[in-house]
Structure formats: C-alpha cells, structure tokens
Design a protein around this motif. Structure first.
Motif, PDB file in Angstrom:
ATOM      1  N   GLN A  83      26.322   1.305  16.292  1.00  0.00           N
ATOM      2  CA  GLN A  83      27.365   0.669  16.018  1.00  0.00           C
ATOM      3  C   GLN A  83      28.261   0.705  15.058  1.00  0.00           C
ATOM      4  O   GLN A  83      29.308   0.879  15.047  1.00  0.00           O
ATOM      5  N   TYR A  84      27.491   1.098  14.018  1.00  0.00           N
ATOM      6  CA  TYR A  84      27.928   1.583  12.708  1.00  0.00           C
ATOM      7  C   TYR A  84      28.984   2.727  12.948  1.00  0.00           C
ATOM      8  O   TYR A  84      30.230   2.913  12.623  1.00  0.00           O
ATOM      9  N   GLN A  85      28.283   3.941  13.670  1.00  0.00           N
ATOM     10  CA  GLN A  85      29.063   5.079  13.919  1.00  0.00           C
ATOM     11  C   GLN A  85      30.313   4.821  14.727  1.00  0.00           C
ATOM     12  O   GLN A  85      31.526   5.477  14.607  1.00  0.00           O
ATOM     13  N   PHE A  90      33.524  -0.299   7.473  1.00  0.00           N
ATOM     14  CA  PHE A  90      33.917  -1.672   7.035  1.00  0.00           C
ATOM     15  C   PHE A  90      34.143  -2.653   8.348  1.00  0.00           C
ATOM     16  O   PHE A  90      33.702  -3.973   8.188  1.00  0.00           O
ATOM     17  N   ASN A  91      34.297  -2.264   9.426  1.00  0.00           N
ATOM     18  CA  ASN A  91      34.361  -3.090  10.433  1.00  0.00           C
ATOM     19  C   ASN A  91      32.953  -3.504  10.839  1.00  0.00           C
ATOM     20  O   ASN A  91      32.824  -4.576  11.361  1.00  0.00           O
ATOM     21  N   PHE A  92      31.978  -2.649  10.551  1.00  0.00           N
ATOM     22  CA  PHE A  92      30.516  -2.880  11.043  1.00  0.00           C
ATOM     23  C   PHE A  92      30.160  -4.030  10.033  1.00  0.00           C
ATOM     24  O   PHE A  92      29.798  -5.171  10.776  1.00  0.00           O
ATOM     25  N   TYR A  93      30.301  -3.860   8.929  1.00  0.00           N
ATOM     26  CA  TYR A  93      29.778  -4.874   8.056  1.00  0.00           C
ATOM     27  C   TYR A  93      30.637  -6.220   8.117  1.00  0.00           C
ATOM     28  O   TYR A  93      30.067  -7.341   8.185  1.00  0.00           O
ATOM     29  N   CYS A  94      32.033  -6.159   8.203  1.00  0.00           N
ATOM     30  CA  CYS A  94      32.726  -7.312   8.504  1.00  0.00           C
ATOM     31  C   CYS A  94      32.253  -8.052   9.764  1.00  0.00           C
ATOM     32  O   CYS A  94      32.101  -9.387   9.772  1.00  0.00           O
ATOM     33  N   GLU A  95      32.146  -7.271  10.891  1.00  0.00           N
ATOM     34  CA  GLU A  95      31.833  -7.994  12.083  1.00  0.00           C
ATOM     35  C   GLU A  95      30.374  -8.625  11.940  1.00  0.00           C
ATOM     36  O   GLU A  95      30.142  -9.883  12.456  1.00  0.00           O
ATOM     37  N   TYR A  96      29.273  -7.969  11.421  1.00  0.00           N
ATOM     38  CA  TYR A  96      28.238  -8.176  11.137  1.00  0.00           C
ATOM     39  C   TYR A  96      28.010  -9.565  10.440  1.00  0.00           C
ATOM     40  O   TYR A  96      27.346 -10.598  10.949  1.00  0.00           O
ATOM     41  N   LEU A  97      28.582  -9.555   9.493  1.00  0.00           N
ATOM     42  CA  LEU A  97      28.760 -10.749   8.518  1.00  0.00           C
ATOM     43  C   LEU A  97      29.543 -11.727   9.331  1.00  0.00           C
ATOM     44  O   LEU A  97      28.945 -13.067   9.377  1.00  0.00           O
ATOM     45  N   LYS A 102      28.340 -17.088  11.956  1.00  0.00           N
ATOM     46  CA  LYS A 102      28.710 -17.866  13.102  1.00  0.00           C
ATOM     47  C   LYS A 102      27.443 -18.422  13.940  1.00  0.00           C
ATOM     48  O   LYS A 102      27.330 -19.442  14.239  1.00  0.00           O
ATOM     49  N   HIS A 103      26.437 -17.488  14.029  1.00  0.00           N
ATOM     50  CA  HIS A 103      25.405 -17.640  14.850  1.00  0.00           C
ATOM     51  C   HIS A 103      24.065 -17.353  14.337  1.00  0.00           C
ATOM     52  O   HIS A 103      23.113 -17.656  14.926  1.00  0.00           O
ATOM     53  N   GLY A 104      23.975 -16.892  13.048  1.00  0.00           N
ATOM     54  CA  GLY A 104      22.709 -16.625  12.309  1.00  0.00           C
ATOM     55  C   GLY A 104      22.212 -15.101  12.823  1.00  0.00           C
ATOM     56  O   GLY A 104      23.127 -14.459  13.652  1.00  0.00           O
ATOM     57  N   ARG A 105      21.163 -14.774  12.548  1.00  0.00           N
ATOM     58  CA  ARG A 105      20.941 -13.244  12.571  1.00  0.00           C
ATOM     59  C   ARG A 105      20.422 -12.993  14.267  1.00  0.00           C
ATOM     60  O   ARG A 105      20.726 -11.937  14.447  1.00  0.00           O
ATOM     61  N   VAL A 106      19.686 -13.815  14.884  1.00  0.00           N
ATOM     62  CA  VAL A 106      18.964 -13.547  16.085  1.00  0.00           C
ATOM     63  C   VAL A 106      19.736 -14.173  17.269  1.00  0.00           C
ATOM     64  O   VAL A 106      20.082 -13.134  18.370  1.00  0.00           O
TER      65      VAL A 106
END
Length: 120
Positions: A83-85, A90-97, A102-106
C-alpha cells in the motif's frame, strides 16, 4: 526596510521548507525496498507488528518462526508495505491516519480490511 527583511526571512524559510519536503519525498521514494526487522522486545499495546514506511516492517521476535505464508503476520504487514509503495509516503500516512481517526485501527479501516483479505 523592516518589511523587506521580514519578506526575505519568510522567503528563506519557505525555500528551506520546500527543499526539505522535496528531499524527504525523493528519499522516501528511493527507500521503498522492504525491510523486515524482528524485535527482541514487545511492541507497546496489543500490536504484534507494525509497518512504518520508509523504515521497515517491525515484528515482535516471538513471531519470527511463523514464516511468511498465507495468514501470517508478515503476509499482512507486507500488504501494508505494498500500500505504501503504491500510495507513496505522504498519501499512505494521511490515508492511514484519516481512516484510523474515523474507524479505529481494526474494524472498518479499509487499509486493514484489505490487508486481512489479501494476506489470507
């Protein structure tokens, strides 16, 4: 006179910030090679592993013998590395955070759902 000095300082700061940002973007795109690091200590909280681009995949040492087959912890974390690749730093971290907020980690976090599905 004072205003022009402030303008010069602002331009210098802006230029330095842009150069640092560009440098980090180039660095993060060059360092997309996966690195798996097994830790000799437990990761804080209930996590057993974490993918932290561009540094690598960190897994608690007690899971080292689990391997990397379907359903393994490493297979799940490798999906996050992919996903990061695909997304970039920046997009990976912005999207993950954003998803984490919104939903929590899991539960309904699309990146976690995708990693669970594709790693099994």
């Amino acid at each position: 006179m004072e205003i022009s000095n402030k303008n010069i300082q602002i331009k210098k700061i802006t230029k330095a910030f842009l150069l640092l940002t560009l440098g980090f973007m180039v660095y993060s795109n060059l360092i997309k090679k996966e690195r798996v690091i097994y830790l000799s200590v437990d990761i804080p909280g209930k996590q057993m592993a974490a993918t932290i681009p561009p540094f690598g995949i960190f897994i608690e040492g007690k899971y080292k013998d689990e391997g990397d087959g379907k359903g393994s912890l490493l297979a799940h974390e490798r999906i996050h590395w992919e996903q990061y690749q695909k997304m970039g730093f920046f997009n990976f971290y912005c999207e993950y955070l954003s998803e984490y907020i919104k939903h929590g980690r899991v539960n309904n976090h699309w990146m976690e759902v995708e990693a669970r599905i594709l790693s099994n």
